[in-house]
Design a protein around this motif. Structure first.
Motif, short mmCIF file in Angstrom:
data_model
loop_
_atom_site.label_atom_id
_atom_site.label_comp_id
_atom_site.label_asym_id
_atom_site.label_seq_id
_atom_site.Cartn_x
_atom_site.Cartn_y
_atom_site.Cartn_z
N ALA A 176 46.05 41.06 49.49
CA ALA A 176 45.47 40.46 48.29
C ALA A 176 46.54 39.84 47.40
O ALA A 176 46.32 38.81 46.76
N SER A 197 40.80 40.10 43.46
CA SER A 197 41.51 40.08 44.74
C SER A 197 41.57 41.48 45.34
O SER A 197 41.36 41.66 46.53
N ASP A 241 41.83 34.22 53.28
CA ASP A 241 41.43 35.04 52.14
C ASP A 241 39.97 35.44 52.30
O ASP A 241 39.13 35.15 51.47
#
Length: 864
Positions: free
Chosen positions: A84, A778, A64
Motif C-alpha cells: 500500500a 490504502s 493497486d
C-alpha cells in the motif's frame, strides 16, 4: 466472466480437490486470467497492466488492486501494508530487518533484551498461511461448513476460504454463506429449495441420498452487479444486504419469508430466484438483516424493524403469514440499533440498550415469564427485564430455545433452555424465563460478541479469546474425540489459541470464527525513541507495572464510585434538598472530588507522551486496548462535563511536544502507538474545541502552523516516512476494530475536511487531511477494504460547484505528471469524492475561463 472468453462451466466433480478449488477461488480461470468481477468491485484496479501470458515475475507490473494481493501466497499484513505504501522490501532489506526487530516478529539470531525491561519473548513461528483467517468447525455432512467437502473439521485448521478474506457469515443446519471484503457472496450446502442460490443447470450440484448438495462454496453470480455487506440464512432461504440498502432474498417461500409480495397464482414457492424484498418505504434503506427458520427481519436506517414470513415469529400480534415486509408497530418510536433471530423467535436492541423479544417462548427463550398467548408464544415485542444494575444490552444472539446477550459492561446474561449447558450455568438445569448471569465475564474479562447455535453458545472477549459451552454432539465446540460431549460452563477453545478472534458466528451445529494470527499482532515490547519529552527508551510492560499510565479498568472503577447523574429536570424542581439520585451533600462533594481526580488523571495521561505510551494497554502485553479506551473515554466524557476542555488542552500540549522531537526521530511502534491514541480521542471531531488549541500552543519555529491542533497532529502523521507508515498501517488494521476505524480514525478527518471545503479554507489544511485519508484508504484496500469504500466519501464535495472539480481536473491533466509533485489537486483523491458528485462532474460543462490551478493558490477563485 474471464476476459476474452465465456465463463468456464464449473466442474461437477462431487469430490473436488481442495487445492484445485482454492485456486478457482482466487478469482481466475484455468489459464490464470483474472475475473472482471473484482475489477468491477475495485474501480482503481489496473488489470490492463498485468500480462497473464508472461510467466516472468519481473515483467508483471504492480497493480493497486485486490487481484494481485489475492494471488500472492502466504502473504502477511506487513507485506500488504508495504504494498500500500509502495515500499520495496527487496531493495531495503536492512531497514526491513530493523523494523522487524523493533516489532518483535520474524526470525532473530538471539532473544532481544530491552534496555530497562525483561527479556522479550522469542517470537513463535506463524502457524497460518493467510492474513484474514477463517475457522469453521462442526457438522459438515451436508456441506454447510464453508469447506470444499462434506467432512467434519475441527477448529485447529484454518478453512481454505481464508484466501477470500471473509468479513461476515451466516448459516443454518443445511447451508451457509459468507461475504468477502470485496462484496462477493459465496455459499454452499443443501440446495433442495434453491437456498444456496445456484441453478440446477449450473453443474455444481451433486446428489447425496436424495439431497441436492453444493459441496464447495461457489460465488453467487446473480449478485454480480451488487456489493454485499451482510448475509443471513434461514432453514431454507437466504437474505443478502447490499451496499445500496436493498435486501435480496431467494430459496423457499412457503410462508412468505422471502418478502416478495402476495403470492401470485401459479407462482413457485420453491427454488425462488434472487429478487429484492418488498414492503419497505421507497426512501428507506436497510442496514441489518436476520433470519429465522421461516421468517425474516430487516432493520431500517431510521431504526424501524420490518418482518415477514411465519406469523407467530413476525411480532405483529397475530399468527397470520406475511408475504411482504411490514413494520413492527410495537417498536415504533424506539430507535433500534441491531436485530437478531433464532429459529422461531427474534429480538431487537435499542440505541439505549433496551432489549425487546418476541416469538416462541416455551422454554423462556424470550425472557418473558408469562407468554400471554397459547402454546408459549410472545406475539408482540416485549421488553426483557434485565434486573437491577444492568447497564443495557450491547449485542445478543439466539439459539433454538435459548438467548445469550452481552451487556455494555462486558457481562453476559442467558435465559431459556439450559439442559445441554447452552446457558453456561451447568448441565441439566431447568428452563429460565428470566435472565441469569453467565459466570466468568465482566470487567476482568469483558465480552464483546456472542453467537448461538441450536444448543451451543460462543462468547468472544476483548482479548480475542473465544469461549464455548453447550452441546458438542458434532464437535461444534471442541474435537469430537473429547470425553465429555456437552460443556456446561464457559470453556476456552484452546484450538484457537494461536489466533486473535475478531468475529464469531454459530449455525445450527456449526461454528465459525474470523480473525488474525496472534503471531502477527503488535504485542511485543518495543522502544519509543530517544529525545525529549520521551526522555529515555522505555519498556511498555515495565511502565505498566510501575503504574505510569492509566488503563480502561481504572477509569471504569473510578466512574463506578461517582454518584448517579441526577434525572433530567431535577435542578429545576428544587434547589433546597438534594435529590435521592445525587445523594447527601457530603457524598456529592466526595463524588465531585473523585470526578475531578479522574479528569485530572486522564488529562495528565494525554498531556504526557511517556504516560500515554503506557496507557490503555491490554493486560501484560503492549497491545492497544482500543475497545476499552473508546468505552472508558466515552463514559467519562458523558459523566464529567469539564473533561472535554481538559483533554483538548492536553492534546495541544502533546502535539507541541511531538513537534519538538528531533526531525530524524525514531518512529518505533511505541511512538506510533502514541499517534494512534491521540488520533482516537473522541473530542477530535469537535471543530470548535480543537480549534481553541491552535497556534497558541505551537512552538515558535518561524513557520506558520495550522490553527487547528488536530490538523497539526495529522500533519505529523502525513509527514511520517514510508517505513513508519507501515507500522502505522499495521496498528490501525490489526488493533483498531472496524467500527472504531470508521468512527474515530476516518470520521474526524472527514468532518474537518468537510468544514474546510465549505469554508474555502486555504493553506495546508486540505492537502494534509486528504493525504491522511488516502493513506488510511490504502491500508484498508490492501487488506480487502476493511473499511467500506463509501465510508471515505466526503460530503463537503457536494457544496462545491461541479465546474470547480472539472477545472481542477483540467488543471491537473494540463501539466506533466513529473511536475505534479508538490502541487495539490482535489482530483488526486477520487476515493474521497462521492459517486453522485463524480456523475455531476461528468455531466458539467467546462467554464469558459477555467482556473488552471485549483486548490490553495493566490488567484481569486471559488475553488478551495
Amino acid at each position: 466472466q474471464p476476459r476474452g472468453g465465456p465463463a468456464p462451466k464449473p466442474s461437477p466433480n462431487p469430490n473436488p480437490d481442495p487445492s484445485a478449488w482454492d485456486e478457482t477461488m482466487d478469482g481466475a480461470d484455468a489459464h490464470g486470467a483474472p475475473l472482471t468481477r473484482l475489477n468491477a468491485v475495485d474501480p482503481t484496479a489496473g488489470l490492463d497492466e498485468m500480462s497473464v501470458a508472461d510467466d516472468d515475475a519481473q515483467s508483471v507490473a504492480r497493480m493497486d488492486s485486490v487481484v494481485q494481493i489475492e494471488r500472492r501466497p502466504s502473504i502477511g499484513v506487513q507485506d500488504l501494508v508495504e504494498d500500500a505504501m509502495d515500499v520495496d522490501s527487496a531493495s531495503d532489506a536492512a531497514v526491513a530487518a530493523a523494523i522487524n526487530l523493533n516489532l518483535g516478529f520474524g526470525p532473530t539470531p538471539e532473544t532481544p533484551r530491552l534496555p530497562d525491561g525483561p527479556p522479550a519473548l522469542a517470537p513463535n513461528p506463524n502457524p497460518f498461511h493467510h492474513t484474514r483467517l477463517v475457522f469453521s468447525w462442526g457438522r459438515g455432512d451436508l456441506g454447510a461448513l464453508l469447506w470444499p467437502d462434506e467432512e467434519y473439521h475441527g477448529a485447529d485448521v484454518e478453512s481454505p476460504l481464508s484466501r477470500k478474506r471473509i468479513m461476515t457469515a451466516g448459516g443454518s443446519m443445511y447451508h451457509a454463506a459468507g461475504v468477502t471484503a470485496t462484496g462477493e457472496v459465496y455459499a454452499c450446502g443443501s440446495n433442495d429449495e434453491g437456498q444456496v442460490g445456484v441453478d440446477d443447470v449450473s453443474g455444481v450440484e451433486v446428489d447425496r441420498d436424495g439431497f441436492r448438495i453444493v459441496p464447495a462454496p461457489v460465488m453467487i453470480e446473480a449478485l454480480y452487479t451488487q456489493r454485499a455487506v451482510a448475509v443471513a440464512c434461514g432453514l431454507y432461504h437466504t437474505l443478502v444486504l447490499c451496499s445500496s440498502g436493498k435486501v435480496v432474498s431467494w430459496g423457499g417461500n412457503e410462508v412468505g419469508q422471502l418478502g416478495h409480495g402476495p403470492p401470485q397464482a401459479g407462482a413457485a414457492r420453491r427454488r425462488v430466484r434472487p429478487r429484492a424484498m418488498e414492503g419497505m418505504p421507497p426512501s428507506a434503506a436497510a442496514v441489518a438483516v436476520a433470519a429465522g427458520d421461516e421468517f425474516s427481519v430487516v432493520l431500517g436506517a431510521d431504526g424501524a424493524v420490518y418482518t415477514c414470513g411465519s406469523g407467530p415469529s413476525c411480532g405483529y400480534g397475530s399468527t397470520e403469514e406475511r408475504y411482504a415486509l411490514g413494520q413492527v408497530s410495537n417498536l415504533t418510536g424506539e430507535a433500534v440499533a441491531s436485530v437478531c433471530a433464532g429459529p422461531k423467535h427474534a429480538g431487537a436492541i435499542s440505541a439505549t440498550g433496551r432489549f425487546y423479544t418476541w416469538g416462541a417462548n416455551r422454554h423462556g427463550q424470550c425472557g418473558v415469564p408469562d407468554a400471554g398467548a397459547e402454546e408459549g408464544t410472545v406475539l408482540a415485542p416485549t421488553k426483557v427485564d434485565l434486573g437491577g444494575g444492568a447497564d443495557g444490552v450491547a449485542s445478543a444472539a439466539m439459539g433454538m430455545d435459548h438467548t445469550i446477550c452481552v451487556l455494555r459492561s462486558g457481562a453476559v446474561l442467558g435465559f431459556g433452555r439450559g439442559d445441554r449447558g447452552q446457558l453456561g450455568l451447568g448441565l441439566g438445569i431447568q428452563d429460565s424465563h428470566q435472565p441469569r448471569q453467565v459466570p466468568g465475564f465482566g470487567l476482568s474479562e469483558p465480552a464483546t460478541a456472542v453467537a448461538c447455535g441450536w444448543a451451543h453458545s460462543l462468547v468472544l472477549t476483548a482479548r480475542g479469546v473465544l469461549f464455548g459451552f453447550g452441546s458438542n454432539g458434532n464437535g461444534q465446540l471442541r474435537p469430537k474425540e473429547a470425553d465429555e460431549e456437552d460443556v456446561g460452563s464457559p470453556t476456552v477453545l484452546a484450538s484457537l489459541d494461536a489466533a486473535f478472534v475478531q468475529k464469531v458466528f454459530a449455525f445450527a451445529e456449526q461454528s465459525v470464527a474470523l480473525g488474525v494470527a496472534r503471531h502477527d499482532l503488535l504485542t511485543r515490547t518495543s522502544s519509543a525513541g530517544d529525545g525529549e519529552p520521551l526522555g529515555r527508551r522505555f519498556s511498555v510492560v515495565a511502565a505498566m507495572r510501575e503504574g505510569v499510565g492509566i488503563q480502561a479498568a481504572e477509569v471504569f472503577a473510578a466512574l463506578s464510585t461517582l454518584p448517579a447523574p441526577a434525572p433530567p429536570g431535577a435542578a429545576e424542581r428544587g434547589s433546597g434538598a438534594s435529590s435521592p439520585a445525587s445523594g447527601s451533600g457530603s457524598n456529592a462533594a466526595l463524588g465531585f472530588r473523585a470526578g475531578e481526580e479522574l479528569a485530572r488523571r486522564l488529562a495528565d495521561a494525554y498531556a504526557s507522551v511517556t504516560r500515554l505510551g503506557a496507557s490503555f494497554l491490554q493486560d501484560n502485553i503492549a497491545q492497544l486496548d482500543v475497545r476499552g479506551a473508546e468505552a472508558a473515554l466515552s463514559q467519562a466524557l458523558s459523566r464529567l462535563p469539564e473533561l472535554r476542555r481538559k483533554l483538548a488542552a492536553a492534546l495541544g500540549v502533546a502535539v507541541a511536544d511531538l513537534e519538538a522531537l528531533p526531525a530524524q526521530r525514531d518512529y518505533g511502534p511505541a511512538l506510533v502507538r502514541i499517534f494512534v491514541l491521540l488520533w482516537l480521542l473522541p473530542i477530535n471531531d469537535d471543530l470548535s474545541l480543537v480549534a481553541e488549541q491552535g497556534a497558541a500552543s505551537s512552538p515558535t519555529t518561524g513557520a506558520a502552523k495550522p490553527p487547528c491542533v488536530f490538523v497539526r497532529l495529522i500533519m505529523m502523521v502525513v509527514e511520517m516516512p514510508k517505513r513508519a507508515k507501515v507500522v502505522l498501517g499495521r496498528f490501525l488494521m490489526e488493533c483498531v476494530p472496524e467500527d472504531i476505524l470508521s468512527l474515530r480514525i476516518v470520521g474526524p478527518v472527514l468532518r474537518h475536511m468537510e468544514a474546510a471545503l465549505r469554508s474555502n479554507t486555504r493553506g495546508v489544511t486540505l492537502p494534509v487531511l486528504a493525504m491522511a485519508l488516502h493513506d488510511v484508504h490504502s491500508f484498508s484496500a490492501a487488506l480487502g477494504h476493511v473499511i467500506p469504500p463509501e465510508r471515505f466519501y466526503c460530503a463537503g464535495f457536494r457544496a462545491l460547484d461541479a465546474r470547480v472539480l472539472l477545472e481542477d481536473l483540467y488543471g491537473m491533466t494540463s501539466i506533466p505528471e513529473s511536475q505534479r509533485r508538490g502541487r495539490f489537486f482535489l482530483n488526486m483523491f477520487p476515493e474521497l469524492v462521492p459517486a453522485d458528485v463524480k456523475l455531476a462532474v461528468m455531466q458539467a460543462s467546462p467554464d469558459p475561463n477555467p482556473n488552471p490551478c485549483p486548490g490553495p493558490n493566490p488567484n481569486p477563485s471559488p475553488t478551495p
